[in-house]
Structures are given as structure tokens and as C-alpha cells.
Design an enzyme around this catalytic site. Structure first.
Site, PDB file in Angstrom:
ATOM      1  N   LYS A  41       0.828  -1.210   0.000  1.00  0.00           N
ATOM      2  CA  LYS A  41       0.000   0.000   0.000  1.00  0.00           C
ATOM      3  C   LYS A  41       0.857   1.253   0.000  1.00  0.00           C
ATOM      4  O   LYS A  41       1.959   1.263   0.544  1.00  0.00           O
ATOM      5  CB  LYS A  41      -0.884   0.024   1.266  1.00  0.00           C
ATOM      6  N   ARG A  90     -19.355   1.383   7.762  1.00  0.00           N
ATOM      7  CA  ARG A  90     -20.132   2.588   7.444  1.00  0.00           C
ATOM      8  C   ARG A  90     -21.383   2.279   6.638  1.00  0.00           C
ATOM      9  O   ARG A  90     -22.261   3.099   6.516  1.00  0.00           O
ATOM     10  CB  ARG A  90     -19.260   3.570   6.648  1.00  0.00           C
ATOM     11  N   SER A 128     -10.926   8.245   5.090  1.00  0.00           N
ATOM     12  CA  SER A 128      -9.583   8.850   5.017  1.00  0.00           C
ATOM     13  C   SER A 128      -9.232   9.271   3.596  1.00  0.00           C
ATOM     14  O   SER A 128      -8.683  10.361   3.381  1.00  0.00           O
ATOM     15  CB  SER A 128      -8.523   7.868   5.531  1.00  0.00           C
TER      16      SER A 128
HETATM   17  P1  ADP Z   1      -8.145  -0.176   6.282  1.00  0.00           P
HETATM   18  O1  ADP Z   1      -7.124   0.256   5.271  1.00  0.00           O
HETATM   19  O2  ADP Z   1      -7.755  -1.388   7.063  1.00  0.00           O
HETATM   20  O3  ADP Z   1      -9.580  -0.217   5.782  1.00  0.00           O
HETATM   21  P2  ADP Z   1      -8.881   2.269   7.632  1.00  0.00           P
HETATM   22  O4  ADP Z   1      -7.975   3.148   8.417  1.00  0.00           O
HETATM   23  O5  ADP Z   1      -9.447   2.835   6.379  1.00  0.00           O
HETATM   24  O6  ADP Z   1      -8.056   0.969   7.386  1.00  0.00           O
HETATM   25  O7  ADP Z   1     -10.062   1.765   8.548  1.00  0.00           O
HETATM   26  C1  ADP Z   1      -9.850   1.051   9.735  1.00  0.00           C
HETATM   27  C2  ADP Z   1     -11.181   0.580  10.271  1.00  0.00           C
HETATM   28  O8  ADP Z   1     -11.963   1.714  10.650  1.00  0.00           O
HETATM   29  C3  ADP Z   1     -12.013  -0.173   9.226  1.00  0.00           C
HETATM   30  O9  ADP Z   1     -12.725  -1.194   9.890  1.00  0.00           O
HETATM   31  C4  ADP Z   1     -12.957   0.879   8.704  1.00  0.00           C
HETATM   32  O10 ADP Z   1     -14.140   0.305   8.198  1.00  0.00           O
HETATM   33  C5  ADP Z   1     -13.210   1.680   9.984  1.00  0.00           C
HETATM   34  N1  ADP Z   1     -13.636   3.041   9.703  1.00  0.00           N
HETATM   35  C6  ADP Z   1     -13.037   3.975   8.940  1.00  0.00           C
HETATM   36  N2  ADP Z   1     -13.746   5.126   8.908  1.00  0.00           N
HETATM   37  C7  ADP Z   1     -14.858   4.912   9.675  1.00  0.00           C
HETATM   38  C8  ADP Z   1     -16.011   5.700  10.042  1.00  0.00           C
HETATM   39  N3  ADP Z   1     -16.171   6.937   9.576  1.00  0.00           N
HETATM   40  N4  ADP Z   1     -16.928   5.129  10.851  1.00  0.00           N
HETATM   41  C9  ADP Z   1     -16.771   3.859  11.293  1.00  0.00           C
HETATM   42  N5  ADP Z   1     -15.733   3.071  10.986  1.00  0.00           N
HETATM   43  C10 ADP Z   1     -14.775   3.577  10.192  1.00  0.00           C
END
Ligand code: ADP
Length: 158
Positions: A41, A90, A128
Site C-alpha cells: 500500500k 459505514r 480517510s
Molecule cells: P483499512 O485500510 O484497514 O480499511 P482504515 O484506516 O481505512 O483501514 O479503517 C480502519 C477501520 O476503521 C475499518 O474497519 C474501517 O471500516 C473503519 N472506519 C473507517 N472510517 C470509519 C467511520 N467513519 N466510521 C466507522 N468506521 C470507520
């Protein structure tokens, strides 16, 4: 002792991630936020930066700690005697991805349980990747991330 691991990229952490941390900290005795470093990544923030940012954000919770993982998450948590993986969802799109991921982890080790926590409604649009894009165009992200993250994004895209 009920301990869960909350793994993710946290590139960067958003108010959505923190909402999950806050609620999970009330349910589990200990929560370990696992900042994943996957060589496949591309991240905006280095692993060290992400660990430093997340560590400072979770400081208010005494039962939450942060660590870096650059190996398989299932092996990583097993070595620490953790059997619960926490993931935030989400919506349907997240769920189908998370469901497959949990099946894969289950195939790797049947003793690992994945627990899904639905987002609180006000955070469900927070992602993100979208926040980074917005920040790159100098859009207003102040309602989406903590001030520390807004400042870090501002510095990256200056
Ligand atoms: P990854 O690359 O493992 O998906 P992320 O940092 O994008 O890592 O997300 C980590 C966790 O947090 C995942 O389970 C994702 O679904 C959750 N997550 C991210 N944003 C939100 C949000 N706004 N509300 C709830 N859960 C979230």
C-alpha cells in the site's frame, strides 16, 4: 480481561475512527489500536507518523494503546493473546468487504472472531481517502478530523 484489536491504516485517523475507539473503550477492558504497515500500500503518512498521531489522539483513554504491525494481523494478535478483531462499518459496501476479510481471517485461524461496530450516523461519510483528496485541494476538513490531523494534512499539502 476482554481485549480487542482495532486494526487499520489510519492514514490519517478521522473522527469516525475516534468514534469507534471511544465506544469500544467502554465495551472492552483493553483496546489495542493496530496501525498497519502493508508494503503493497502507498500511504500519505509514514508508519511512524501514523503511530505518533494515533497515540496522541487516544491519550485520553487509559485502556487504549497503539502499536505498529507490519506482519499478518492474525499472527500479530495471536502472539499477544488477543482473539478479537474489531472493525468499523459505514454501510453495505464496507460490510461486504469486511465480511470477506473476516472470512479470510477465520480461514487462517478459526479461533479469531471479528466484531463489527456500525458507525454513528454523523460519521458515516468520513473516509480517510476522501478527506486526503479534499485536503489536497485545501478544502475545509475541520469537521472531519481532529485539529492535530487537520494541521498534519495542511503541512503535507502545503
Ligand atoms: P483499512 O485500510 O484497514 O480499511 P482504515 O484506516 O481505512 O483501514 O479503517 C480502519 C477501520 O476503521 C475499518 O474497519 C474501517 O471500516 C473503519 N472506519 C473507517 N472510517 C470509519 C467511520 N467513519 N466510521 C466507522 N468506521 C470507520
Amino acid at each position: 480481561m476482554l481485549t480487542a484489536a482495532f486494526p487499520g491504516s489510519f492514514d490519517p485517523p478521522t473522527l469516525g475512527h475516534l468514534n469507534i475507539v471511544e465506544r469500544a473503550a467502554r465495551i472492552f477492558d483493553e483496546l489495542l489500536v493496530v496501525v498497519a504497515e502493508n508494503r503493497q500500500k502507498k500511504y500519505l503518512f509514514s508508519a511512524e507518523e501514523r503511530v505518533a498521531i494515533v497515540s496522541s489522539l487516544v491519550e485520553p483513554w487509559k485502556n487504549v494503546s497503539v502499536t505498529l504491525c507490519d506482519s499478518l494481523i492474525v499472527d500479530f494478535i495471536k502472539e499477544r493473546n488477543i482473539r478479537l478483531l474489531l472493525r468499523g462499518v459505514r454501510g453495505g459496501g464496507d460490510f461486504s468487504y469486511e465480511f470477506e476479510l473476516s472470512m479470510m481471517n477465520k480461514a487462517l485461524d478459526s479461533s479469531i472472531e471479528t466484531i463489527f461496530m456500525t458507525t454513528d450516523p454523523e460519521y458515516f461519510v468520513l473516509r480517510s481517502s476522501a478527506i486526503k483528496e479534499l485536503a489536497s485541494f485545501h478544502g475545509d476538513i475541520s469537521a472531519m478530523v481532529p485539529p492535530l490531523v487537520a494541521k498534519a494534512l495542511e503541512d503535507k499539502y502545503r
